[in-house]
Design a protein around this motif. Sequence first.
Motif, short mmCIF file in Angstrom:
data_model
loop_
_atom_site.label_atom_id
_atom_site.label_comp_id
_atom_site.label_asym_id
_atom_site.label_seq_id
_atom_site.Cartn_x
_atom_site.Cartn_y
_atom_site.Cartn_z
N CYS A 13 0.80 -1.23 0.00
CA CYS A 13 0.00 0.00 0.00
C CYS A 13 0.84 1.27 0.00
N HIS A 14 2.09 1.18 0.39
CA HIS A 14 2.92 2.37 0.53
C HIS A 14 4.33 2.08 0.01
N ASP A 15 4.85 2.99 -0.78
CA ASP A 15 6.21 2.84 -1.30
C ASP A 15 7.18 3.48 -0.31
N TYR A 16 7.98 2.65 0.32
CA TYR A 16 8.97 3.14 1.28
C TYR A 16 10.31 3.46 0.63
N GLY A 17 10.38 3.35 -0.69
CA GLY A 17 11.59 3.71 -1.41
C GLY A 17 12.68 2.65 -1.42
N ASP A 18 12.36 1.44 -0.98
CA ASP A 18 13.40 0.41 -0.93
C ASP A 18 13.03 -0.84 -1.74
N ARG A 19 12.10 -0.71 -2.66
CA ARG A 19 11.63 -1.88 -3.41
C ARG A 19 12.73 -2.56 -4.21
N ASP A 20 13.76 -1.82 -4.62
CA ASP A 20 14.87 -2.44 -5.35
C ASP A 20 15.70 -3.35 -4.45
N ASP A 21 15.52 -3.24 -3.14
CA ASP A 21 16.29 -4.04 -2.18
C ASP A 21 15.61 -5.36 -1.81
N TYR A 22 14.39 -5.60 -2.29
CA TYR A 22 13.68 -6.83 -1.93
C TYR A 22 14.38 -8.03 -2.53
N ASP A 23 14.45 -9.11 -1.76
CA ASP A 23 15.04 -10.35 -2.26
C ASP A 23 13.94 -11.31 -2.70
N ALA A 24 14.32 -12.52 -3.10
CA ALA A 24 13.35 -13.50 -3.61
C ALA A 24 12.30 -13.86 -2.55
N ALA A 25 12.71 -13.97 -1.29
CA ALA A 25 11.75 -14.28 -0.22
C ALA A 25 10.74 -13.14 -0.06
N ASP A 26 11.21 -11.90 -0.11
CA ASP A 26 10.32 -10.74 -0.02
C ASP A 26 9.33 -10.75 -1.18
N ASP A 27 9.84 -10.96 -2.39
CA ASP A 27 8.98 -11.01 -3.57
C ASP A 27 7.97 -12.15 -3.47
N VAL A 33 0.62 -12.73 -1.12
CA VAL A 33 -0.41 -11.83 -0.61
C VAL A 33 -1.29 -11.34 -1.76
N ASN A 34 -0.67 -10.97 -2.87
CA ASN A 34 -1.44 -10.50 -4.02
C ASN A 34 -2.32 -11.60 -4.61
N GLU A 35 -1.83 -12.83 -4.64
CA GLU A 35 -2.58 -13.92 -5.26
C GLU A 35 -3.60 -14.56 -4.32
N PHE A 36 -3.19 -14.82 -3.07
CA PHE A 36 -4.03 -15.59 -2.15
C PHE A 36 -4.63 -14.76 -1.01
N GLY A 37 -4.09 -13.57 -0.77
CA GLY A 37 -4.57 -12.74 0.33
C GLY A 37 -3.66 -12.77 1.55
N TRP A 38 -2.77 -13.74 1.62
CA TRP A 38 -1.77 -13.82 2.69
C TRP A 38 -0.69 -14.79 2.27
N SER A 39 0.37 -14.78 3.02
CA SER A 39 1.48 -15.70 2.85
C SER A 39 1.73 -16.35 4.20
N VAL A 40 2.26 -17.56 4.21
CA VAL A 40 2.63 -18.21 5.47
C VAL A 40 4.14 -18.34 5.50
N THR A 41 4.75 -17.76 6.52
CA THR A 41 6.19 -17.84 6.72
C THR A 41 6.47 -18.90 7.78
N GLY A 42 7.40 -19.78 7.49
CA GLY A 42 7.77 -20.83 8.43
C GLY A 42 9.19 -20.65 8.92
N VAL A 43 9.39 -20.85 10.19
CA VAL A 43 10.72 -20.82 10.81
C VAL A 43 10.97 -22.23 11.33
N PRO A 44 11.87 -22.96 10.66
CA PRO A 44 12.06 -24.37 11.04
C PRO A 44 12.68 -24.56 12.41
N ALA A 45 12.38 -25.70 13.01
CA ALA A 45 13.03 -26.07 14.27
C ALA A 45 14.53 -26.18 14.04
N ASP A 46 15.29 -25.91 15.08
CA ASP A 46 16.75 -26.06 15.01
C ASP A 46 17.25 -26.50 16.38
#
Length: 173
Positions: A13-27, A33-46
């Motif tokens: 919704c807002h351009d913070y001026g850093d879009r060129d810095d997004y990596d593959a995970a950010d994209d 979010v654009n396709e499904f309405g949300w994304s699920v991020t997982g942090v694996p056990a370690d």
Amino acid sequence: MFEASRICRCIICHDYGDRDDYDAADDGVIGNVNEFGWSVTGVPADEQGPGWSYTIGRWHSRGGPELAMFGLDLRVMQSCLNILGQRDGLADGQSHDDVVNGYPVRLRTVEPTWYRAFFGQAIWFYRRPPVPILEVVWPDRDGAFPWDTGSLAQPHLWLAPAAHVQGVWTQDV
């Protein structure tokens, strides 16, 4: 508490001026979010502790709280969060019986003081926490919830960090 701050200031919704810095995970998050309405991020056990998963984008797309789940297999948590993610009107104290193989889950409001320890990518996405997050709490095999037994298999993020039993979940707070 959160409805007064419903203006979405996420990176879509807002351009913070850093879009060129997004990596593959950010994209990937933005694409989900654009396709499904949300994304699920997982942090694996370690070696330091159990894993967790959380949604990003429900607040942007649906005006509903983000969801978080802890201590189960990442695929199981992702499935549960996607099932609940489709529902509107999710709120603290609710029970949902059709999410985890015949076991009920309960929703609890996460205290914002936990956000930095567990929800870094959501903070990146929204840039202006807090947005509401509900912890999806599951029972043990006997149907007992952590508040019944004191179990620390999943954190008690509805409590302030100072009120939480010290352990694996509190080391980064």
